[in-house]
Scaffold this motif. Structure first.
Motif, short mmCIF file in Angstrom:
data_model
loop_
_atom_site.label_atom_id
_atom_site.label_comp_id
_atom_site.label_asym_id
_atom_site.label_seq_id
_atom_site.Cartn_x
_atom_site.Cartn_y
_atom_site.Cartn_z
N LYS A 69 2.32 1.65 -3.57
CA LYS A 69 1.12 2.08 -4.60
C LYS A 69 0.92 3.49 -4.39
O LYS A 69 1.00 4.24 -5.57
N ASN A 118 -6.62 -0.09 -8.05
CA ASN A 118 -7.60 -0.13 -6.60
C ASN A 118 -8.78 -1.22 -7.17
O ASN A 118 -9.47 -1.26 -6.27
N GLN A 163 0.71 -1.18 -0.01
CA GLN A 163 -0.06 0.01 -0.07
C GLN A 163 0.95 1.25 0.03
O GLN A 163 0.62 2.25 -0.65
#
Length: 302
Positions: free
Chosen positions: A251, A284, A248
């Motif tokens: 990202k 996502n 995460q």
């Protein structure tokens, strides 16, 4: 934390120590313009927050400075020190060593540091302002992908190391992979613009996948070690909580890279708000299994 010996890891960044950052001179005019770095080079603002978040996320995941068995180094150099987090941790880990943080932009004035850490402002495309074979450790993270002719740069880095010294190179293969299906049109559109921009600068965004081969081909090292870390965009792609958090962080960091390119170079960067929205929709998507691989190497000079 590890599933197996093939578990993919990455080198650490760190928390900050006591003291004040060394004062650095103002950035010379056009210094950043000489280097094909696609992002804002300020040590403040959004880019600093992005780098700090990434550094500390990696630190929480790895919990150590490097996999190299470094013992009692006297001089350590980090090229591309960014906000200084790795350099600070190196100074804490090896308090008797001189640690030099080098970058185009000065360290943040608010950075807490240690007395054995100094800063050197420099352009990596120009000759190094250091004598050959005077460092025990040289570290670069996510920098080689922004430098032209990375194969030749390996030789330049090796020249800085004493025999037996360690070169720590870490970079990404900036290619999204999907275990379930081909990547979608949103990611494809972003990659077309991003890669065209990077190749126009003469640099290779996929250099991480070539690190091990470049190091071995250079014939400068008695041993070359590599570990690859899969950075999953979808937390459901792995049951490992540490990998979920790291994925995460990366990202959002990668997203920040694209925003930075769009803001800095505009349409010539090949990334528009519409293209960015398409990337975000796909990255996502909980049905996809997207990841980017990071490559961590540690090599000992002959």
């Amino acid at each position: 934390m590890f599933k197996s010996a093939s578990r993919r890891l990455m080198s650490s960044q760190a928390t900050l120590a006591l003291g004040r950052a060394p004062k650095a001179p103002s950035q010379p005019p056009k210094l950043a313009e000489k280097t094909p770095y696609p992002l804002p080079t300020s040590s403040r603002g959004v880019e600093r927050r992005r780098l700090d978040d990434m550094h500390h996320g990696i630190a929480r995941y790895l919990k150590q400075l490097t996999f190299a068995p470094i013992e009692n180094p006297s001089r350590i150099l980090e090229l591309g020190s960014g906000t200084g987090a790795w350099s600070v941790e190196a100074a804490r880990t090896f308090p008797s060593a001189e640690v030099i943080a080098a970058d185009m932009s000065p360290l943040p004035e608010t950075l807490n540091t240690l007395p054995n850490l100094t800063f050197k402002q420099m352009n990596f495309l120009e000759p190094f302002p250091f004598r050959p074979e005077t460092f025990d450790v040289v570290h670069m993270r996510f920098v080689l992908m922004h430098l032209p002719q990375p194969d030749n740069y390996i030789h330049r880095l090796a020249s800085l190391l004493r025999p037996g010294g360690w070169l720590l190179l870490e970079d990404v293969n900036h290619t999204l992979l999907d275990a379930n299906r081909p990547i979608g049109p949103g990611v494809q559109a972003l990659y077309r613009g991003y890669r065209e921009h990077m190749h126009n600068q003469g640099v290779d965004p996929g250099v991480g996948a070539r690190l091990k081969n470049m190091l071995e081909t250079s014939k400068k090292f008695s041993e070359v070690n590599e570990i690859v870390i899969p950075c999953y965009m979808n937390p459901n792609s792995t049951e490992d909580l540490a990998l979920q958090e790291l994925g995460q962080i990366l990202k959002y960091s990668i997203d920040g890279v694209y925003v930075g390119i769009m803001d800095k170079v505009g349409p010539t960067g090949g990334i528009t708000p519409e293209i960015l929205r398409g990337w975000r929709k796909e990255v996502n998507d909980p049905e996809r299994d997207l990841r980017i691989d990071m490559h961590l190497t540690w090599s000992r000079k002959m």
